[in-house]
Motif scaffolding. Sequence first.
Motif, PDB file in Angstrom:
ATOM      1  N   PHE A   1     -55.989 -30.414 -21.975  1.00 60.60           N
ATOM      2  CA  PHE A   1     -57.384 -30.557 -21.555  1.00 60.60           C
ATOM      3  C   PHE A   1     -58.158 -31.269 -22.662  1.00 60.60           C
ATOM      4  O   PHE A   1     -58.000 -30.946 -23.832  1.00 60.60           O
ATOM      5  CB  PHE A   1     -58.029 -29.189 -21.305  1.00 60.60           C
ATOM      6  CG  PHE A   1     -57.244 -28.298 -20.380  1.00 60.60           C
ATOM      7  CD1 PHE A   1     -57.406 -28.384 -19.013  1.00 60.60           C
ATOM      8  CD2 PHE A   1     -56.345 -27.367 -20.891  1.00 60.60           C
ATOM      9  CE1 PHE A   1     -56.686 -27.560 -18.154  1.00 60.60           C
ATOM     10  CE2 PHE A   1     -55.622 -26.533 -20.051  1.00 60.60           C
ATOM     11  CZ  PHE A   1     -55.783 -26.640 -18.674  1.00 60.60           C
TER      12      PHE A   1
ATOM     13  N   THR B   1     -62.148 -33.539 -23.422  1.00 59.24           N
ATOM     14  CA  THR B   1     -63.430 -34.028 -22.928  1.00 59.24           C
ATOM     15  C   THR B   1     -63.856 -35.269 -23.697  1.00 59.24           C
ATOM     16  O   THR B   1     -63.472 -35.468 -24.842  1.00 59.24           O
ATOM     17  CB  THR B   1     -64.528 -32.962 -23.083  1.00 59.24           C
ATOM     18  OG1 THR B   1     -64.590 -32.543 -24.449  1.00 59.24           O
ATOM     19  CG2 THR B   1     -64.264 -31.766 -22.191  1.00 59.24           C
TER      20      THR B   1
ATOM     21  N   ARG C   1     -72.945 -24.589 -23.347  1.00 61.26           N
ATOM     22  CA  ARG C   1     -72.259 -24.545 -22.045  1.00 61.26           C
ATOM     23  C   ARG C   1     -73.240 -24.781 -20.901  1.00 61.26           C
ATOM     24  O   ARG C   1     -72.841 -25.169 -19.788  1.00 61.26           O
ATOM     25  CB  ARG C   1     -71.538 -23.206 -21.855  1.00 61.26           C
ATOM     26  CG  ARG C   1     -72.450 -22.009 -21.729  1.00 61.26           C
ATOM     27  CD  ARG C   1     -71.672 -20.763 -21.308  1.00 61.26           C
ATOM     28  NE  ARG C   1     -72.510 -19.570 -21.407  1.00 61.26           N
ATOM     29  CZ  ARG C   1     -72.172 -18.392 -20.906  1.00 61.26           C
ATOM     30  NH1 ARG C   1     -71.010 -18.245 -20.275  1.00 61.26           N
ATOM     31  NH2 ARG C   1     -72.971 -17.355 -21.055  1.00 61.26           N
TER      32      ARG C   1
ATOM     33  N   GLN D   1     -69.448 -34.838 -22.598  1.00 63.51           N
ATOM     34  CA  GLN D   1     -68.908 -34.088 -21.469  1.00 63.51           C
ATOM     35  C   GLN D   1     -68.626 -32.642 -21.862  1.00 63.51           C
ATOM     36  O   GLN D   1     -68.071 -32.364 -22.917  1.00 63.51           O
ATOM     37  CB  GLN D   1     -67.605 -34.742 -20.983  1.00 63.51           C
ATOM     38  CG  GLN D   1     -66.925 -34.031 -19.829  1.00 63.51           C
ATOM     39  CD  GLN D   1     -65.589 -34.642 -19.465  1.00 63.51           C
ATOM     40  OE1 GLN D   1     -65.056 -35.491 -20.189  1.00 63.51           O
ATOM     41  NE2 GLN D   1     -65.035 -34.238 -18.343  1.00 63.51           N
TER      42      GLN D   1
ATOM     43  N   TYR E   1     -63.107 -24.410 -17.148  1.00 61.78           N
ATOM     44  CA  TYR E   1     -61.801 -24.205 -16.535  1.00 61.78           C
ATOM     45  C   TYR E   1     -61.619 -22.720 -16.224  1.00 61.78           C
ATOM     46  O   TYR E   1     -61.931 -21.853 -17.037  1.00 61.78           O
ATOM     47  CB  TYR E   1     -60.675 -24.658 -17.473  1.00 61.78           C
ATOM     48  CG  TYR E   1     -60.828 -26.078 -17.962  1.00 61.78           C
ATOM     49  CD1 TYR E   1     -60.385 -27.158 -17.202  1.00 61.78           C
ATOM     50  CD2 TYR E   1     -61.431 -26.343 -19.196  1.00 61.78           C
ATOM     51  CE1 TYR E   1     -60.537 -28.461 -17.649  1.00 61.78           C
ATOM     52  CE2 TYR E   1     -61.572 -27.647 -19.653  1.00 61.78           C
ATOM     53  CZ  TYR E   1     -61.125 -28.695 -18.875  1.00 61.78           C
ATOM     54  OH  TYR E   1     -61.268 -29.987 -19.320  1.00 61.78           O
TER      55      TYR E   1
ATOM     56  N   SER F   1     -66.736 -29.367 -20.007  1.00 58.50           N
ATOM     57  CA  SER F   1     -65.929 -29.002 -18.848  1.00 58.50           C
ATOM     58  C   SER F   1     -65.618 -27.517 -18.852  1.00 58.50           C
ATOM     59  O   SER F   1     -65.436 -26.907 -19.907  1.00 58.50           O
ATOM     60  CB  SER F   1     -64.613 -29.797 -18.834  1.00 58.50           C
ATOM     61  OG  SER F   1     -64.853 -31.180 -18.652  1.00 58.50           O
TER      62      SER F   1
ATOM     63  N   TRP G   1     -64.788 -22.937 -21.553  1.00 59.03           N
ATOM     64  CA  TRP G   1     -65.643 -24.123 -21.597  1.00 59.03           C
ATOM     65  C   TRP G   1     -65.214 -24.964 -22.788  1.00 59.03           C
ATOM     66  O   TRP G   1     -65.080 -24.450 -23.913  1.00 59.03           O
ATOM     67  CB  TRP G   1     -67.111 -23.746 -21.757  1.00 59.03           C
ATOM     68  CG  TRP G   1     -67.700 -23.051 -20.585  1.00 59.03           C
ATOM     69  CD1 TRP G   1     -68.400 -23.610 -19.553  1.00 59.03           C
ATOM     70  CD2 TRP G   1     -67.680 -21.637 -20.330  1.00 59.03           C
ATOM     71  NE1 TRP G   1     -68.811 -22.640 -18.669  1.00 59.03           N
ATOM     72  CE2 TRP G   1     -68.376 -21.420 -19.121  1.00 59.03           C
ATOM     73  CE3 TRP G   1     -67.131 -20.539 -21.004  1.00 59.03           C
ATOM     74  CZ2 TRP G   1     -68.536 -20.145 -18.572  1.00 59.03           C
ATOM     75  CZ3 TRP G   1     -67.281 -19.265 -20.459  1.00 59.03           C
ATOM     76  CH2 TRP G   1     -67.978 -19.090 -19.264  1.00 59.03           C
TER      77      TRP G   1
END
Length: 338
Positions: free
Chosen positions: A130, A132, A264, A136, A140, A138, A149
């Motif tokens: 993973f 970013t 976040r 960004q 999950y 993200s 996060w």
Amino acid sequence: MASSQPSNYVHLEAAAEWFAVLADKPVAEADQLAWQQWLNEDEAHRQAWLQVESVGAMFSSFQDNGSQQSARYVLDTTSSMNSRSMSSSSMNRRQLMKGVLGVTGVAALGWIGWSETPLPRIASAWMANFHTQVGQVSAYDLEDGTKVWLNTNSAMNRSYGRDYRGLSLVTGEILVQTKASSDSRAFSVSCAHGVVSSGTATSRFCVRQLSDKQTVLAVYEGAVSLAPFGSQLSRALHAGQEVVFNAQSIADTRPASLLYESWRNGLLIVEDMPLANFMAEIGRYHYGHINLDSSVADLRVVGTFPTHDLDLVLSMLSKSFPIRVKHPLPWWVSVSAA
């Protein structure tokens, strides 16, 4: 978005202005000669010009699909700076980066990520499970109910097995929310300097690699255990506590900053932070460069700011402090005393 050292402000400001002049084609011969004279006057001018030129090359690499040569130039220059002698191993590493990153990868890393991160870590980030891009965030949902996060320009790997549940932070920042579970496998997050374990109880905590030398751990719910890799130390942290640590030591426990959780939600909650530090913080979410005058670097910032609207943030700061904000280039922000 990188932020310059305050002492470089004047030279970098002049270099940015010259860059804008030379970018406005066609360039008058008098301007070309005046720029060359300025460049030759002082080695500090040359260093400032190289920095502005490098940021410009990085910016053009993700703004213009026809500017791939700029990205390649930065890749080649950085590689040669890391090693004067081009050994076969460094050549292989450079070719790997060109393949893994390309123009899109360079753009996603951003200037500050590329200039301050070793090449192996950049490659590891882009091969992680993973990751970013700059700006960004993200979220999950993992199969065991854990919520994760991943903040701007960050990367992590997931490793779940029969006897363990683990995440590995390759670079950047991660916020983890675990929930109470009958799963007997302990949960942990590892990073460059140590491992954080939360067992099977509910917990919420942030791990952020501040640099190659230290990491911060902030706990917001439950309790976790921290164990640096290079020592026999360990420490239990509870909700509301935070520490900075490296592989050999753990600093004194202090109250957990809201900063390491607020992102976040697309916000930065700042509590009495020097303006220089704040600019570096907000710059993590944007491309380009912030040139900050030393005369305003120590102003204390308090408040809640959006991570993804730099113009609004700068406007908020301008209303609170005696500062002047200029944009001599699309990817260059200058902040000085009003």
